[in-house]
Scaffold this motif. Sequence first.
Motif, mmCIF file in Angstrom:
data_model
loop_
_atom_site.group_PDB
_atom_site.id
_atom_site.type_symbol
_atom_site.label_atom_id
_atom_site.label_comp_id
_atom_site.label_asym_id
_atom_site.label_seq_id
_atom_site.Cartn_x
_atom_site.Cartn_y
_atom_site.Cartn_z
ATOM 1 N N ALA A 60 -7.729 21.320 -15.039
ATOM 2 C CA ALA A 60 -7.145 22.358 -15.883
ATOM 3 C C ALA A 60 -6.129 23.236 -15.179
ATOM 4 O O ALA A 60 -5.221 23.784 -15.819
ATOM 5 C CB ALA A 60 -8.262 23.241 -16.452
ATOM 6 N N ALA A 61 -6.273 23.406 -13.855
ATOM 7 C CA ALA A 61 -5.442 24.372 -13.138
ATOM 8 C C ALA A 61 -3.945 24.178 -13.348
ATOM 9 O O ALA A 61 -3.212 25.167 -13.527
ATOM 10 C CB ALA A 61 -5.790 24.356 -11.649
ATOM 11 N N PRO A 62 -3.418 22.932 -13.344
ATOM 12 C CA PRO A 62 -1.968 22.783 -13.527
ATOM 13 C C PRO A 62 -1.462 23.291 -14.872
ATOM 14 O O PRO A 62 -0.254 23.522 -15.033
ATOM 15 C CB PRO A 62 -1.757 21.271 -13.398
ATOM 16 C CG PRO A 62 -2.926 20.773 -12.614
ATOM 17 C CD PRO A 62 -4.070 21.637 -13.050
ATOM 18 N N LEU A 63 -2.371 23.496 -15.824
ATOM 19 C CA LEU A 63 -1.982 23.928 -17.161
ATOM 20 C C LEU A 63 -2.142 25.431 -17.374
ATOM 21 O O LEU A 63 -1.817 25.934 -18.453
ATOM 22 C CB LEU A 63 -2.832 23.187 -18.203
ATOM 23 C CG LEU A 63 -2.866 21.652 -18.081
ATOM 24 C CD1 LEU A 63 -3.828 21.075 -19.104
ATOM 25 C CD2 LEU A 63 -1.481 21.071 -18.232
ATOM 26 N N LEU A 64 -2.627 26.157 -16.355
ATOM 27 C CA LEU A 64 -2.987 27.567 -16.534
ATOM 28 C C LEU A 64 -1.900 28.540 -16.071
ATOM 29 O O LEU A 64 -2.100 29.755 -16.153
ATOM 30 C CB LEU A 64 -4.288 27.871 -15.790
ATOM 31 C CG LEU A 64 -5.540 27.133 -16.274
ATOM 32 C CD1 LEU A 64 -6.748 27.531 -15.439
ATOM 33 C CD2 LEU A 64 -5.802 27.413 -17.751
ATOM 34 N N GLY A 65 -0.793 28.032 -15.578
ATOM 35 C CA GLY A 65 0.273 28.920 -15.134
ATOM 36 C C GLY A 65 -0.102 29.765 -13.942
ATOM 37 O O GLY A 65 0.317 30.931 -13.816
ATOM 38 N N LEU A 66 -0.859 29.208 -13.004
ATOM 39 C CA LEU A 66 -1.369 29.977 -11.890
ATOM 40 C C LEU A 66 -0.309 30.336 -10.865
ATOM 41 O O LEU A 66 -0.510 31.221 -10.031
ATOM 42 C CB LEU A 66 -2.494 29.209 -11.194
ATOM 43 C CG LEU A 66 -3.702 28.875 -12.066
ATOM 44 C CD1 LEU A 66 -4.750 28.127 -11.274
ATOM 45 C CD2 LEU A 66 -4.297 30.134 -12.686
ATOM 46 N N GLY A 123 2.200 25.279 -5.457
ATOM 47 C CA GLY A 123 2.750 26.488 -6.057
ATOM 48 C C GLY A 123 1.715 27.559 -6.326
ATOM 49 O O GLY A 123 2.042 28.667 -6.755
ATOM 50 N N TYR A 124 0.449 27.252 -6.074
ATOM 51 C CA TYR A 124 -0.652 28.202 -6.235
ATOM 52 C C TYR A 124 -1.823 27.702 -5.405
ATOM 53 O O TYR A 124 -1.844 26.542 -4.965
ATOM 54 C CB TYR A 124 -1.075 28.331 -7.704
ATOM 55 C CG TYR A 124 -1.572 27.036 -8.305
ATOM 56 C CD1 TYR A 124 -2.927 26.689 -8.259
ATOM 57 C CD2 TYR A 124 -0.693 26.142 -8.910
ATOM 58 C CE1 TYR A 124 -3.387 25.495 -8.787
ATOM 59 C CE2 TYR A 124 -1.135 24.948 -9.443
ATOM 60 C CZ TYR A 124 -2.484 24.622 -9.381
ATOM 61 O OH TYR A 124 -2.930 23.432 -9.907
ATOM 62 N N ALA A 125 -2.800 28.570 -5.187
ATOM 63 C CA ALA A 125 -4.012 28.192 -4.465
ATOM 64 C C ALA A 125 -5.193 28.927 -5.076
ATOM 65 O O ALA A 125 -5.054 30.040 -5.596
ATOM 66 C CB ALA A 125 -3.889 28.532 -2.981
ATOM 67 N N ILE A 126 -6.373 28.298 -4.994
ATOM 68 C CA ILE A 126 -7.602 28.858 -5.570
ATOM 69 C C ILE A 126 -8.689 28.834 -4.499
ATOM 70 O O ILE A 126 -8.905 27.809 -3.842
ATOM 71 C CB ILE A 126 -8.080 28.029 -6.780
ATOM 72 C CG1 ILE A 126 -6.993 27.971 -7.858
ATOM 73 C CG2 ILE A 126 -9.384 28.589 -7.335
ATOM 74 C CD1 ILE A 126 -7.250 26.901 -8.905
ATOM 75 N N LEU A 127 -9.367 29.948 -4.339
ATOM 76 C CA LEU A 127 -10.523 30.025 -3.449
ATOM 77 C C LEU A 127 -11.749 30.393 -4.264
ATOM 78 O O LEU A 127 -11.753 31.409 -4.965
ATOM 79 C CB LEU A 127 -10.291 31.079 -2.358
ATOM 80 C CG LEU A 127 -11.476 31.393 -1.445
ATOM 81 C CD1 LEU A 127 -11.938 30.159 -0.681
ATOM 82 C CD2 LEU A 127 -11.122 32.532 -0.485
ATOM 83 N N VAL A 149 0.987 36.683 -5.704
ATOM 84 C CA VAL A 149 1.680 35.658 -4.922
ATOM 85 C C VAL A 149 0.990 34.302 -5.083
ATOM 86 O O VAL A 149 1.049 33.439 -4.213
ATOM 87 C CB VAL A 149 1.781 36.053 -3.437
ATOM 88 C CG1 VAL A 149 2.687 37.259 -3.275
ATOM 89 C CG2 VAL A 149 0.408 36.327 -2.830
ATOM 90 N N ALA A 150 0.318 34.135 -6.231
ATOM 91 C CA ALA A 150 -0.251 32.851 -6.653
ATOM 92 C C ALA A 150 -1.419 32.378 -5.798
ATOM 93 O O ALA A 150 -1.663 31.177 -5.673
ATOM 94 C CB ALA A 150 0.832 31.776 -6.705
#
Length: 287
Positions: free
Chosen positions: A272-278, A159-163, A229-230
């Motif tokens: 932590a990412a799943p808790l940050l509403g990303l 549902g989100y991605a981080i680079l 767009v997450a």
Amino acid sequence: MDDSLEPGFTATGDMDGRWPLVIASPHSGRYYPAAFLASAHLPLPQLRRAEDVLVDQLLAGISGVPVLCARYGRAFLDLNRAADELDPRMFEGPLGVPARNSDRVEAGLGVVPRVVGLGLDIYRNKLPAAEAARRIAALHMPWHDRLATQLARAREQHGYAILLDCHSMPRPAGIMPPQIVIGDRQGRSASPALVTLIERHFAGAGWRVARNNPYAGGYTTVHHGQPAVAVHCIQIEVDRTLYMDSGRLVPGPGFDRMARHFQALVQVILAAAPLLGLGSPFSEAAE
């Protein structure tokens, strides 16, 4: 110039989207084609000063999460520039591809750089007109296509991605300058909560951390950082004297410590990412 170019980057880790995080090192490549070196006005040690030396090795201990590292030196092609940031004056004849001016191009630091270091010219003569298109097609486009693919796979599953776009920097001027600079394009390329998490990680290790000054992010954060767009992109700049001997371009006493903190950062983000509403809609106006 060479007739063909070898694959432009290495990719390690799980590429199926099982991790929400992707890590990139676009400036640590140290391969220079023989024909390029023959055409260069500068010797290899000076060309290498443009690299983010050893950043790829700092990331080598990270497992599982996809890690992409450039192979070619930044003096040959800069992956953190837009494909059209080209200086036509560097080439013989019409380029045949779009070119636009920018402050970076004027400074000689476009996608095909004209200078390194303190304004030292790279080339003896103008390049063939087809050379810009060849390097962009072979190296720039595949790099950003792969980043986009990995981020899309991550977003599809999580549902989100981080680079994380990882770089090194010369020590900034001034009294007690920052040792780590976190860039999020002044709040436009990533969730503030995620940026704060990364800042606290490095500050907790005792390093001086700044946000967006003097580096707010380059083309990678502009192009891939789309929190609406997450997709969240953050640039990390590390004072290279923290981990390497800048004179000899070899690991220094702080290398292992810095590598451990990059590995630890991965685990901090994954936890932590799943808790940050990303994955929630993000508005720049909220900043």
